[in-house]
Design an enzyme around this catalytic site. Structure first.
Site, PDB file in Angstrom:
ATOM      1  N   GLU A  88       3.720   0.584  10.136  1.00  0.00           N
ATOM      2  CA  GLU A  88       3.639  -0.209   8.904  1.00  0.00           C
ATOM      3  C   GLU A  88       5.043  -0.334   8.335  1.00  0.00           C
ATOM      4  OE1 GLU A  88       1.421  -1.817   6.590  1.00  0.00           O
ATOM      5  OE2 GLU A  88       3.360  -2.098   5.618  1.00  0.00           O
TER       6      GLU A  88
ATOM      7  N   GLY B 233       7.202  -3.793  13.507  1.00  0.00           N
ATOM      8  CA  GLY B 233       6.260  -3.727  14.627  1.00  0.00           C
ATOM      9  C   GLY B 233       6.735  -4.496  15.851  1.00  0.00           C
TER      10      GLY B 233
ATOM     11  N   ASP C  81      -2.952  -5.661  12.697  1.00  0.00           N
ATOM     12  CA  ASP C  81      -3.627  -5.655  11.397  1.00  0.00           C
ATOM     13  C   ASP C  81      -2.620  -6.196  10.385  1.00  0.00           C
ATOM     14  OD1 ASP C  81      -5.199  -5.095   9.234  1.00  0.00           O
ATOM     15  OD2 ASP C  81      -5.206  -2.918   9.500  1.00  0.00           O
TER      16      ASP C  81
ATOM     17  N   THR D  77      -0.594  -8.991   7.715  1.00  0.00           N
ATOM     18  CA  THR D  77      -0.825  -9.883   6.578  1.00  0.00           C
ATOM     19  C   THR D  77      -0.825 -11.325   7.095  1.00  0.00           C
ATOM     20  OG1 THR D  77       1.541  -9.710   6.182  1.00  0.00           O
ATOM     21  CG2 THR D  77       0.125  -8.351   4.808  1.00  0.00           C
ATOM     22  N   ASP D  78      -1.022 -12.279   6.179  1.00  0.00           N
ATOM     23  CA  ASP D  78      -1.062 -13.694   6.551  1.00  0.00           C
ATOM     24  C   ASP D  78       0.260 -14.144   7.193  1.00  0.00           C
ATOM     25  OD1 ASP D  78      -3.589 -13.723   5.366  1.00  0.00           O
ATOM     26  OD2 ASP D  78      -2.788 -14.326   3.416  1.00  0.00           O
TER      27      ASP D  78
END
Lengths: 275, 275
Positions: B106, B138, B155, B157-158
């Protein structure tokens, strides 16, 4: 300047669509009717501040309410739709060549008239020669027609005001009497996320009168939580496998024979509501 | 007086939750982080004005993102989660006894810290001894780990700002190199109703690198349109039938072996996006 059309959902949520043009607004004998063009969901009809139908997502609701029960019946000749004055459910019903007579019982004639004028793609089916439109109380109509229908679809508004009676076990008992042997009843039964009590109530009303009760789910972006349920009842086991060729002739965008079968798989959180 | 927490979705829609208490608000190096207690969906974390996770519906998203691909793999030992700093996906990953190492990558350490403090039921899995939390980019991490993982979960975000790269074919090519033979990649891929372009883009990126590409769908009330998609890729056919006993041990509220199989049935309107 921006114009927004917004629904307050269950007091604690709200969902809004940016609007272009307000096309129609009236207060009928039963409710306020509003038709607006929106940017995200096309033309929209609201009843008493609640999104009823939008051009963009109505196909999911109408296909799932009509085709799941009709495809579960070998030969649905006489079909009754209670509510659904916009005509979307009837449009799907008359796609079935087996249907000889489709009765729409919508209490408010203005909903039907407004849909015919402003939502022609939804109201299209109302002009089918097999369709009979009645503006009466659905509860009384069901009581007066014993053994008259193969499928009864309950396309009601939320369980407030005049629609409350459509959620009771007594109404489902009347539906059972109005069905022929082998008949199927099917109702929209609200959101499993935010109306768990309604999902439960409909299942109880169905189970009190029918040996089989099947909950199934579908997405509905403009309804509270975006996820909706339907409940079907019958006195025989509802088939998971339906005739593929027959389903393909319906020319659908959501319902298929595969989706029909998949609808029997329920997430545990929703299954728990009807067990 | 009423306090409302509202997300403007794609410019033409908005979704709001009535709020009780604002618990935390900060601007990290990467984004604004907001934690609020709401009446309808419990505690909520927003990032840059977008609903990321709510106590009430997060189980659907996290279960479907984690268990579909993990159950499709016979023995997922090493799992990488990119994004997902709240820990919800990792919580589901570590439910699998086969997992020996779960890496969470993250980029924003503050998301993880805030989730640990304010959303302990979501962040729970982060304390599992098999979990390694890294605060890096990432894309770079994937490039640096060849043949290291059995499953990679995206996983994100937009697709705006730093997450854009996570939607490209080049990133999926790097994921493929970071996977062991038999590996599976799976990403959240936005709404089939209102982000059709993103659903399409992810499918194209997966197909450019993997022989199998499977779209699957699930309801997500607090995400735009309330209906969400995930896209899995692999170089072998993804199984429709998974081990029922193994699935039951996961103690889930949405995912089951039956729901896994049902996920392969897609409504035509969504199927059309990936064909």
């Amino acid at each position: 300047m921006e114009l927004w059309l917004e629904e307050l959902q269950l007091g604690n949520m709200r969902f809004g669509l940016r609007a272009d043009t307000v096309l129609h607004r009236e207060v009928s004998r039963f409710q306020e009717i509003l038709v607006v063009d929106t940017y995200a969901f096309g033309r929209v009809m609201m009843l008493d501040g609640t999104f009823q139908v939008t051009e963009k997502d109505e196909f999911v609701y109408h296909e799932m309410l009509a085709h799941f029960p009709l495809m579960s019946h070998e030969s649905p000749k006489d079909v009754l739709v209670i509510g659904g004055g916009d005509g979307g459910t009837i449009r799907e019903v008359v796609k079935h060549p087996e249907v000889e007579r489709a009765v729409l019982c919508e209490i408010d004639p203005r909903v039907t008239a407004v849909a015919r004028e402003y939502l022609p793609s939804v109201a299209a089916g109302l002009s089918d020669p097999r369709v009979e439109v009645l503006h009466e109380d659905g509860i009384k109509l069901v009581q007066d027609h014993e053994g008259a229908f193969d499928v009864i679809l309950i396309d009601s508004t939320d369980p407030v005001g005049p629609a409350v009676g459509l959620y009771s076990p007594e109404f489902y008992a009347a539906c059972k009497r109005a069905l022929r042997p082998g008949g199927i009843v099917c109702a929209q039964s609200e959101s499993p996320f935010v109306n768990g009590d309604v999902v439960r109530r409909v299942a109880q009303s169905v189970k009190a009168n029918f040996s089989a009760c099947q909950l199934y789910l579908a997405p509905l972006p403009t309804y509270p939580s975006g996820f909706w349920s339907f409940t079907a009842g019958a006195d025989h086991e509802l088939p998971q496998d339906v005739d593929k060729a027959r389903a393909e002739r319906l020319a659908t965008r959501y319902y298929t024979a595969e989706m029909h079968k998949a609808a029997f798989a329920l997430p545990p959180f929703a299954k728990a509501l009807v067990e």
